[in-house]
Design a protein around this motif. Structure first.
Motif, PDB file in Angstrom:
ATOM      1  N   GLU A   4       0.833  -1.202   0.000  1.00  0.00           N
ATOM      2  CA  GLU A   4       0.000   0.000   0.000  1.00  0.00           C
ATOM      3  C   GLU A   4       0.868   1.253   0.000  1.00  0.00           C
ATOM      4  OE1 GLU A   4      -2.940  -0.063   3.018  1.00  0.00           O
ATOM      5  OE2 GLU A   4      -3.463  -2.155   2.670  1.00  0.00           O
ATOM      6  N   LEU A 184     -18.357  -1.261  -3.031  1.00  0.00           N
ATOM      7  CA  LEU A 184     -17.773  -1.060  -1.710  1.00  0.00           C
ATOM      8  C   LEU A 184     -16.312  -1.479  -1.695  1.00  0.00           C
ATOM      9  CD1 LEU A 184     -20.700  -2.285   0.578  1.00  0.00           C
ATOM     10  CD2 LEU A 184     -19.961   0.062   0.194  1.00  0.00           C
ATOM     11  N   GLU A 185     -15.994  -2.596  -2.371  1.00  0.00           N
ATOM     12  CA  GLU A 185     -14.615  -3.068  -2.413  1.00  0.00           C
ATOM     13  C   GLU A 185     -13.719  -2.063  -3.136  1.00  0.00           C
ATOM     14  OE1 GLU A 185     -14.816  -6.915  -4.181  1.00  0.00           O
ATOM     15  OE2 GLU A 185     -15.681  -7.856  -2.411  1.00  0.00           O
ATOM     16  N   ALA A 187     -14.229   1.181  -3.345  1.00  0.00           N
ATOM     17  CA  ALA A 187     -14.081   2.342  -2.470  1.00  0.00           C
ATOM     18  C   ALA A 187     -13.040   2.060  -1.380  1.00  0.00           C
ATOM     19  CB  ALA A 187     -15.424   2.699  -1.838  1.00  0.00           C
ATOM     20  N   ARG A 188     -13.078   0.852  -0.824  1.00  0.00           N
ATOM     21  CA  ARG A 188     -12.088   0.495   0.202  1.00  0.00           C
ATOM     22  C   ARG A 188     -10.690   0.412  -0.387  1.00  0.00           C
ATOM     23  NH1 ARG A 188     -16.163  -4.037   2.100  1.00  0.00           N
ATOM     24  NH2 ARG A 188     -17.356  -2.914   3.693  1.00  0.00           N
ATOM     25  N   LYS A 191      -9.279   3.809  -0.720  1.00  0.00           N
ATOM     26  CA  LYS A 191      -8.903   4.341   0.592  1.00  0.00           C
ATOM     27  C   LYS A 191      -7.579   3.755   1.056  1.00  0.00           C
ATOM     28  CE  LYS A 191     -10.656   4.876   5.325  1.00  0.00           C
ATOM     29  NZ  LYS A 191     -11.775   4.583   6.256  1.00  0.00           N
ATOM     30  N   ARG A 192      -7.362   2.447   0.779  1.00  0.00           N
ATOM     31  CA  ARG A 192      -6.121   1.806   1.209  1.00  0.00           C
ATOM     32  C   ARG A 192      -4.919   2.273   0.395  1.00  0.00           C
ATOM     33  NH1 ARG A 192      -8.740  -4.206   0.984  1.00  0.00           N
ATOM     34  NH2 ARG A 192      -9.875  -4.170   2.952  1.00  0.00           N
TER      35      ARG A 192
END
Length: 368
Positions: A4, A184-185, A187-188, A191-192
């Motif tokens: 990340e 949702l995945e 969006a996550r 964010k990561r």
């Protein structure tokens, strides 16, 4: 977690500078300019044929530009091959190799560039953990669900640790429930990784729920580039107002009446005079009055009367499709559990504090 940080370190912005695209005598992108800041999640939203996928393919190097320049991370990539641009692309079709395991599908591109095997394994393991694919690494695509295959396709992009991720309608082949979960995945994932992401779609729900800003496209041009709720609350044009929002904004033909206290007054087709909150402006006929369905509600008395043709019961709200005498069909919100009968003639209250006006050129004028 190391992956990340490394992806975040490599992120870069994207810029189209006067980019055009022609096929013979047919110009599909006349002159396109857009700057995406590093780390943003941007959507190109528009109907089929508006040029959004062509822009994505030119950015990826899959289509040559006819004019202009493209930069990624501040570097001019206009003439570079796709593999030299530092991007990864996820398509509508998963394009997985059916004879390879999930692990090998994700590692294939890295092996092609002769990356060290230990580094490949580190990247694949990191992506698999991030996307919850660890238990599926030895399976083949035929043993996976549609959502799992899409996650593998995303993982194949993640392991490249690109400057930007490009998504070309990646959710179109999924059923409704799976689309919601995959949104949702994504969006996550953003964010990561904090990576630059560009998402092409004709689905406004996908754009509104994922993107920081949305470029609404029409015939190769940007109609408006703004945050999701700004597009909804203050659309720049009639096209944006009609495209963003589900159901779409209602449009009623009107003509000007004498302004009242510096605000526009208009006359409906039935002769009713309405005093809006839109500041007075010079205009040529015709005009249209725009109201979202939740600004139009049944009432004992109101400036509109029409016949209920269809009732949509959506659980959290009920929508009435009402035919007006002049043949205009409008959609209104009905009070819960107090809906009228189909075929009933009803009056509609209009929340004129939320009414927009659109001039003959399609430009929007908003309430103040």
């Amino acid at each position: 977690m190391k992956m990340e940080h490394e992806v975040a370190d490599k992120i870069g912005g994207i810029e189209w500078r006067d980019v055009s695209k022609r096929y013979g005598q047919n110009t599909v992108i006349p002159s396109f300019n857009l700057t995406i800041e590093a780390g943003e999640f941007i959507a190109l939203l528009g109907p089929s044929g508006c040029g959004k996928s062509t822009l994505l393919r030119m950015l990826a190097g899959l289509e040559p530009v006819s004019g202009g320049r493209i930069a990624i991370g501040g570097r001019d990539v206009t003439e570079l091959a796709p593999g030299q641009r530092g991007i990864a692309m996820v398509f509508q079709q998963y394009a997985l190799y059916p004879h390879m395991t999930v692990r090998d599908n994700m590692a294939f591109g890295l092996r092609n560039i002769r990356m060290d095997e230990a580094e490949i394994e580190r990247r694949v393991a990191g992506a698999a953990q991030m996307l919850e694919l660890g238990a599926l690494l030895e399976r083949k695509p035929g043993q996976l669900s549609g959502g799992q295959r899409q996650r593998v396709a995303i993982g194949r992009a993640v392991v490249k640790e690109p400057q930007a991720f490009l998504f070309d309608e990646p959710l179109s082949n999924l059923d409704a429930a799976l689309r919601t979960r995959t949104r949702l995945e994504l969006a996550r994932l953003h964010k990561r990784l904090k990576a630059t992401m560009l998402f092409v779609t004709h689905d406004q729900v996908e754009a509104m729920t994922l993107a920081n800003r949305i470029a609404v496209m029409n015939q190769g041009r940007i109609e408006q580039f703004a945050a999701p709720m700004e597009l909804y609350d203050r659309p720049a044009t009639r096209f944006v107002a009609g495209f963003v929002g589900s159901p779409a904004m209602n449009f009623l033909p009107v003509r000007r009446a004498p302004d009242q206290n510096g605000r526009c007054a208009v006359v409906l087709a039935n002769g009713a005079v309405l005093h809006t909150s839109v500041p007075a402006f010079e205009s040529n006929e015709p005009l249209e009055l725009g109201l979202r369905p939740d600004a139009l509600t049944p009432a004992d008395e109101g400036p509109l009367r029409g016949v209920v043709e269809v009732i949509e019961r959506l659980g959290d709200r009920t929508l009435l499709h009402v035919m007006l005498p002049d043949g205009v069909l409008v959609v209104a919100d009905a009070p819960r559990r107090r809906e009228p009968a189909i075929g009933a003639t009803i009056s509609l209250h209009m929340d004129l504090q939320r009414a927009h006006l659109f001039d003959a050129a399609g430009k929007a004028h908003h309430p103040s």
